[in-house]
Design a protein around this motif. Structure first.
Motif, PDB file in Angstrom:
ATOM      1  N   GLN A   1       0.843  -1.191   0.000  1.00  0.00           N
ATOM      2  CA  GLN A   1       0.000   0.000   0.000  1.00  0.00           C
ATOM      3  C   GLN A   1       0.882   1.247   0.000  1.00  0.00           C
ATOM      4  OE1 GLN A   1      -3.263  -0.751   2.994  1.00  0.00           O
ATOM      5  NE2 GLN A   1      -2.270  -2.747   2.980  1.00  0.00           N
TER       6      GLN A   1
ATOM      7  N   LYS B   1      -7.006   3.665   6.116  1.00  0.00           N
ATOM      8  CA  LYS B   1      -6.538   3.288   4.783  1.00  0.00           C
ATOM      9  C   LYS B   1      -5.887   1.905   4.733  1.00  0.00           C
ATOM     10  CE  LYS B   1      -6.685   4.904   1.548  1.00  0.00           C
ATOM     11  NZ  LYS B   1      -7.790   4.676   0.579  1.00  0.00           N
TER      12      LYS B   1
ATOM     13  N   ARG C   1      -5.217  -1.877   4.540  1.00  0.00           N
ATOM     14  CA  ARG C   1      -6.029  -3.008   4.077  1.00  0.00           C
ATOM     15  C   ARG C   1      -5.241  -4.299   4.275  1.00  0.00           C
ATOM     16  NH1 ARG C   1      -9.162   0.317   4.502  1.00  0.00           N
ATOM     17  NH2 ARG C   1     -10.648   1.226   3.025  1.00  0.00           N
TER      18      ARG C   1
ATOM     19  N   LEU D   1      -5.700  -7.892   2.878  1.00  0.00           N
ATOM     20  CA  LEU D   1      -6.447  -8.796   2.019  1.00  0.00           C
ATOM     21  C   LEU D   1      -6.226 -10.263   2.373  1.00  0.00           C
ATOM     22  CD1 LEU D   1      -5.946  -7.017  -1.433  1.00  0.00           C
ATOM     23  CD2 LEU D   1      -7.776  -6.724   0.259  1.00  0.00           C
TER      24      LEU D   1
ATOM     25  N   PRO E   1     -11.924  -9.018   7.497  1.00  0.00           N
ATOM     26  CA  PRO E   1     -12.137  -7.751   8.215  1.00  0.00           C
ATOM     27  C   PRO E   1     -12.656  -7.946   9.635  1.00  0.00           C
ATOM     28  CG  PRO E   1     -13.009  -7.607   5.978  1.00  0.00           C
ATOM     29  CD  PRO E   1     -12.628  -9.036   6.197  1.00  0.00           C
TER      30      PRO E   1
END
Length: 334
Positions: A174, A221, A223, A225, A229
């Motif tokens: 990111q 911001k 994340r 993957l 979550p």
């Protein structure tokens, strides 16, 4: 990685050079912290150190930031600038808490418009509400944490370092989070050159509100993957557990004493309790750094944890935090 290194170096260099200029400007314009009964400094100390952190952050991103996320970057910079201006006005003339809260909410709305928000629930209004609560909460937590030389800037540096590491560890990497974390790290490290005990300048609300806002945005911001979550929402909370604990301690302490936790200052923060237990001010600040670092390590673990493991660890952290608040309230009354 070269881009990240350049961003960190530029922000650090700008902050190192600009902080003495901010100090001279603060003295010339009278933006200084006058000692009060609740304060630890004995002589007036210039404020405006936060302008150097802000400047280093913005300049580094403008020179070497990634242009692919322009909408989000612009929204974050506008929100950060707005919240810093509110802090600057407060440092110079003073603002009511309600006015500062309004500015923080407005900055949070700007984040949402720019696409930086929580996506945990099906209903948009719930996501917006959680986003605003997070932004206001973390912004004020870092503001409250700015109560001892080098504390807020150092804890922010530790948190930003872990956000940078998390951004690099998780695929896809990111770049936006990494760039902003590196810029914040550089700005804070450069400022700490002048803010460690004995401090020759304070960051003021200009800096503490800005830092809190940026850390809140970074937490949103991020994340992950590679995990669900249902687990990874806890990672930013864990990385920022130290300022959250400090704010919780202050709120519990002041409510117990029937004081307004928003408007009643006092020497009831985590760092003050450590000093009351026999630590020097520098030792108290370094202890906070160590706790923040340990929380960051736990945050990294949570990114790879299974559901039951993650909630077991989270439960342990909450229990430890509650026990710490109860213990500190009993052994170190204000």
């Amino acid at each position: 990685m070269l881009q990240i290194a350049l961003i960190l170096l530029v922000a650090l260099t700008f902050s190192v050079v600009a902080t003495p200029l901010a100090r001279k400007t603060a003295l010339r314009t009278g933006v200084v912290a006058i000692p009060r009964v609740r304060d630890l400094h004995l002589a007036p100390v210039p404020l405006l150190g936060g302008t150097a952190i802000y400047g280093g952050f913005v300049v580094a991103l403008l020179l070497f930031g990634d242009q692919r996320h322009i909408r989000e970057v612009v929204a974050i910079l506008i929100g950060a600038t707005l919240i810093s201006l509110f802090g600057l006005v407060d440092d110079r003339w003073g603002l009511r808490a309600s006015i500062k809260l309004l500015g923080q909410l407005l900055a949070g709305v700007i984040l949402i418009i720019g696409g930086t928000q929580v996506f945990l629930f099906e209903h948009a209004w719930l996501n917006w509400a959680i986003t605003l609560f997070w932004v206001v909460g973390i912004t004020n937590a870092l503001n409250l944490l700015d109560n001892m030389d080098g504390l807020s800037g150092g804890v922010a540096t530790v948190a930003a370092a872990f956000f940078l590491l998390l951004a690099a560890m998780n695929e896809p990497r990111q770049v936006l989070v990494g760039a902003m974390a590196a810029a914040l790290m550089g700005g804070c490290i450069g400022f700490l050159r002048y803010n460690l005990n004995p401090a020759t300048i304070f960051m003021g609300d200009t800096g503490s509100l800005f830092i809190g806002f940026i850390l809140a945005a970074l937490g949103i911001k991020l994340r992950f993957l590679g995990n669900t979550p249902v687990v990874t929402w806890m990672v930013p909370l864990t990385v920022l557990a130290l300022p959250i604990l400090d704010t919780s301690l202050v709120f519990v302490s002041r409510l117990r004493r029937r004081r307004n936790p928003f408007t009643t200052p006092g020497k009831d923060h985590l760092s003050h309790r450590f000093v009351a237990l026999g630590m020097s001010k520098r030792e108290a600040v370094l202890t906070c750094y160590l706790i923040a670092g340990a929380c960051g390590v736990v945050g990294i673990y949570l990114t790879q944890a299974h559901l039951h493991e993650a909630y077991g660890v989270a439960g342990g952290l909450v229990a430890a935090g509650v026990a710490a608040i109860i213990w500190l309230e009993r052994v170190t009354p204000e």
